[in-house]
Design a protein around this motif. Structure first.
Motif, PDB file in Angstrom:
ATOM      1  N   SER A 108       0.807  -1.212   0.000  1.00 40.15           N
ATOM      2  CA  SER A 108       0.000   0.000   0.000  1.00 40.15           C
ATOM      3  C   SER A 108       0.844   1.267   0.000  1.00 40.15           C
ATOM      4  N   SER A 109       2.141   1.158   0.214  1.00 40.77           N
ATOM      5  CA  SER A 109       2.992   2.345   0.283  1.00 40.77           C
ATOM      6  C   SER A 109       3.333   2.845  -1.121  1.00 40.77           C
ATOM      7  N   SER A 110       3.525   4.149  -1.250  1.00 41.57           N
ATOM      8  CA  SER A 110       3.867   4.738  -2.549  1.00 41.57           C
ATOM      9  C   SER A 110       5.247   4.299  -3.004  1.00 41.57           C
ATOM     10  N   GLU A 111       6.148   4.063  -2.082  1.00 42.40           N
ATOM     11  CA  GLU A 111       7.503   3.636  -2.428  1.00 42.40           C
ATOM     12  C   GLU A 111       7.489   2.250  -3.069  1.00 42.40           C
ATOM     13  N   TRP A 112       6.594   1.386  -2.611  1.00 38.46           N
ATOM     14  CA  TRP A 112       6.460   0.061  -3.220  1.00 38.46           C
ATOM     15  C   TRP A 112       6.043   0.187  -4.680  1.00 38.46           C
ATOM     16  N   SER A 113       5.080   1.068  -4.947  1.00 39.73           N
ATOM     17  CA  SER A 113       4.605   1.265  -6.318  1.00 39.73           C
ATOM     18  C   SER A 113       5.712   1.822  -7.215  1.00 39.73           C
TER      19      SER A 113
END
Length: 823
Positions: A306-311
């Motif tokens: 769910s984190s933006s860094e993962w995306s």
């Protein structure tokens, strides 16, 4: 929990729902709409909604597509046992369909099926009781044996390296749920037939159910063990593919039955990451790229989806996986085929075709050659972009066009850094991702239209590394941040002018000039390409529009004035549309036999209106001081230009008119200075120290005063005009000239010779005086027919020009020169 005895029927095609299993269904029709409305209404009241999922006899099913299910079948098509299910979630699937997730609750027997008022089937069911404690005690050994078998299955699944989230969930189920529930779940996961699942649904005896489940689980374990033996005996790619086959098969089955294919517990993300890791492994990355990717893969496993860094990290890894690190298209080095391709697509442009054939020939002999950086320079519409496509076809390379017109951000070329929100790779990396090969042909269109040195950076400077054959083997995109080899990519740039291209960028490219088409070339192009194309585009047959050469030439000369053929093609389209109107009108009156497909000169004005451009012709009355020069327009067309000189009483001032630029004004000053300094040798002054303009003003005018004129090609014409004015000698109207002159009287070469000579021939000129250093352009570029009709005089000094141009009458030319002693 008390379940209702009358439930809405959801028939299943080739599927069986068992208790504790989640199943995804797709429903449509008015019955499905009524069902979903009821579900949402109960959901608002926080009440569950139950249905009964009943399998249909597969041999009697007449549904065209298993994805679409009916809700009101007749009872004789339904199985006599079903599973009471709770609707967990409903989603719209488009086209009037709904996606429904149901969870099996308990087995039931279908007693009777009726039709509800809204059309849905209603089933009266008998709920089958759960096994009693006595039955469980009787089957205690079977329960223990099955649980042990399930743990053995889990161990084998772990050996196949399924995603950790799935194996962890399966381990929790084995430890926490009853063996009977586990049997229903595993029977749905492993490879079992439709009939076997039906047997599992309808069997009420606990020992019998466990016996069958144990039999099928043992069979599945044997299959996995055999596949493991095959894996150990076969090495290389076959082993990997076979292993992945069973791995993917089990993964799909488990996810499908657990309902994780739609993100109930993050299984989809885990599966996608496994696929992404496999794609990265198969990409054969360079050492530095592989190291970076492995670091990013370890890092993303520690992040929450769910984190933006993962995306951001996932998008980056997908880009790396998509890039063609070692994928090449097979380049065809067939010289004869390439020649035919280029000749068929383009008329003329011989020097461009020659350069491409040279590149192919060297590459074929050497076997490997660094791709050159070519830059096609020429006015709009001469075929620069389409020539790039033809070259790609001739080389059998993937073609990708990048429009650079108006690009003002350096990041558009080199990409954004990943720290920015919405960061993207640059246009070069995006093009490589789209073509899918590392040796495409990139067309950098309108490279002269780049915006330079803004506060966003300088995109032209960002292209320096891309277009340097010595540097682009380690091109670094800010987003990718890994060196990428561009040395196999063939770059072709196009530009209208090199004036706005920075020198460092210009130095990296090999310039190939494309001049505008002559009218003869336009005539050939119109007959071979444009007219057949427009005739077909307007629904006519080739014989229904007949245009002869004089008509086509008039259209090109009097209705278009351009370097290319775009306006010419639009003019041809207007003529074809006019013939369409005539044919349609005659057909409506049943007089199609009166249709005349021929287009005459007399029809031009009716179809296209009054001619936009008048054809220039040489003046017929020779006057001292009036000389015909040759001009070259920026649109790629040539033309003749008249220079008129006159003197009047005054104080020696020089007046210039005709919307002139600085270069022509300076040429006029040089011309007057040269004439004044050589007046005695020219026999227009009585002594060496006489000032011939002491009591006179000179006015030089270029007609067509509203048309701007500039360029270094009017020097010799200005000198000749002034000498003619002072001497009384004149230049015949069929004589024209071009060239620049230095202060010492040297004739300097100029450009646009081909266009100037052809336009002069069309205007009636029969003698042309050119700089000596332009003689090669005449022999190479000017058509043979034009060379035969015109007398060419090549001048090294202005004295050669005056001797060839000035006459006092038809029989008396400029006197034999005796100027050597005066130099």
């Amino acid at each position: 929990m008390t379940l209702p005895d009358s439930l809405v029927v959801v028939p299943l095609t080739n599927k069986v729902l068992l208790p504790s299993v989640v199943l995804k269904l797709t429903l449509r029709g008015k019955e499905a709409s009524a069902l979903t409305r009821k579900f949402f209404k109960l959901a608002e009241q926080r009440k569950p909604m139950y249905v009964v999922c009943v399998p249909m006899h597969p041999t009697r099913s007449s549904l065209p597509d298993d994805r679409w299910l009916m809700l009101s079948p007749s009872q004789d098509r339904l199985f006599d046992h079903g599973c009471v299910a709770r609707i967990m979630r409903v989603q719209r699937a488009g086209l009037g369909a709904f996606t429904v997730f149901v969870e099996g609750i308990s087995r039931c027997k279908v007693d009777r099926v009726t039709t509800a008022p809204e059309g849905a089937g209603l089933a009266t069911v008998t709920h089958l009781d759960h096994p009693s404690k006595a039955q469980l005690d009787q089957a205690k050994d079977d329960l223990i044996s099955f649980k042990a078998l399930a743990k053995e299955f889990l161990t084998k699944i772990r050996e196949l390296q399924l995603p950790d989230s799935l194996t962890t969930q399966l381990a929790k189920l084995i430890d926490n749920v009853s063996p009977l529930t586990l049997a229903d779940l595993l029977v749905s996961v492993i490879e079992t037939t439709f009939e076997e699942k039906l047997y599992m649904l309808s069997t009420t005896d606990t020992k019998d159910r466990l016996a069958k489940a144990t039999e099928w689980m043992t069979r599945q374990l044997h299959v996995l063990k055999i596949s493991e033996q095959i894996h150990s005996s076969i090495e290389g790619k076959l082993s990997k593919k076979q292993r992945e086959f069973y791995l993917r098969q089990q993964l799909d089955a488990i996810k499908k039955e657990l309902g994780e294919s739609d993100g109930f517990s993050g299984g989809k993300d885990e599966d996608d990451m496994a696929q992404l890791a496999r794609r990265l492994d198969e990409a054969n990355l360079p050492k530095e790229a592989a190291t970076t990717v492995q670091r990013e893969l370890k890092r993303i496993k520690k992040l929450q989806p769910s984190s933006s860094e993962w995306s951001v990290t996932r998008n980056y890894l997908e880009l790396v996986a998509d890039l063609p690190w070692n994928k090449h298209s097979d380049e065809t080095l067939d010289i004869a085929r390439a020649k035919d391709q280029l000749e068929g697509d383009h008329f003329g442009l011989d020097h461009v075709k020659k350069r491409i054939i040279e590149y192919l020939s060297v590459a074929k002999i050497k076997g490997d050659l660094k791709a050159p950086i070519l830059c096609f320079v020429g006015p709009p519409g001469v075929g620069k972009t389409s020539l790039g496509k033809s070259i790609a076809t001739a080389l059998s390379r993937e073609f990708h066009r990048i429009s650079l017109g108006g690009v003002r951000d350096e990041a558009d070329i080199r990409g954004h850094r990943r720290t920015y929100v919405g960061a993207m790779p640059g246009l070069i990396v995006q093009g490589l991702r789209k073509t899918g090969v590392s040796n495409p042909l990139f067309l950098l269109d309108e490279i002269d239209k780049l915006v330079h040195s803004t506060h966003y950076g300088d995109p032209a400077a960002a292209l320096l590394e891309v277009l340097d054959p010595e540097q682009n083997n380690t091109f670094s995109d800010h987003y990718l941040n890994i060196p990428y080899d561009l040395s196999n990519t063939l770059f072709i740039a196009t530009a209208n002018s090199v004036d706005t291209i920075p020198e460092p960028l210009l130095d990296r490219m090999e310039l190939i000039q494309l001049n505008g088409y002559t009218f003869e070339e336009k005539l050939h192009i119109a007959k071979s390409h444009l007219l057949p194309k427009q005739t077909k585009a307007h629904g006519l047959e080739p014989e229904q529009v007949l245009i002869e050469d004089p008509v086509l030439l008039k259209m090109a000369e009097n209705y278009t004035r351009e370097s290319g053929v775009r306006s010419f093609e639009r003019t041809l389209a207007s003529v074809v549309r006019a013939k369409c109107v005539q044919l349609a009108d005659l057909r409506e009156h049943n007089r199609e036999q009166d249709y005349n497909p021929k287009v005459d000169l007399a029809d031009m004005e009716d179809i296209l209106g009054i001619a936009t451009f008048e054809k220039e012709v040489a003046e017929r009355d020779p006057i001292p001081g009036v000389v015909t020069g040759l001009a070259y327009s920026g649109s790629g067309n040539g033309g003749i230009l008249f220079i008129e000189s006159s003197k009047m009483p005054g104080k020696g001032e020089l007046q210039l008119t005709g919307s002139l630029g600085d270069v022509i004004k300076e040429s006029a000053q040089i011309a007057l200075t040269w004439v004044k300094s050589h007046a005695y040798a020219l026999k227009i002054a009585s002594s060496r120290d006489q000032n011939i303009v002491e009591k006179s003003d000179i006015h030089v005018h270029f007609p067509s005063g509203a048309v701007p004129k500039d360029g270094p090609s009017a020097g010799v014409t200005l000198v000749t005009s002034l000498v003619s004015l002072f001497s009384g000698y004149y230049v015949p109207t069929t004589t024209a000239m071009t060239g620049e002159v230095s202060l010492r009287g040297q004739v300097l070469p100029v450009g646009g010779i081909k266009e100037k000579v052809i336009s002069a021939h069309r205007a009636g000129i029969r003698k042309i005086i050119l700089p000596y250093r332009n003689r090669k352009q005449v022999s190479q570029d000017v058509p043979d027919r034009v060379q035969q009709d015109i007398e060419f005089v090549y001048a090294k000094t202005i004295w050669d020009v005056l001797e060839a141009a000035l006459v006092i009458s038809d029989n008396e030319k400029w006197p034999i020169r005796t100027y050597e002693s005066h130099l």
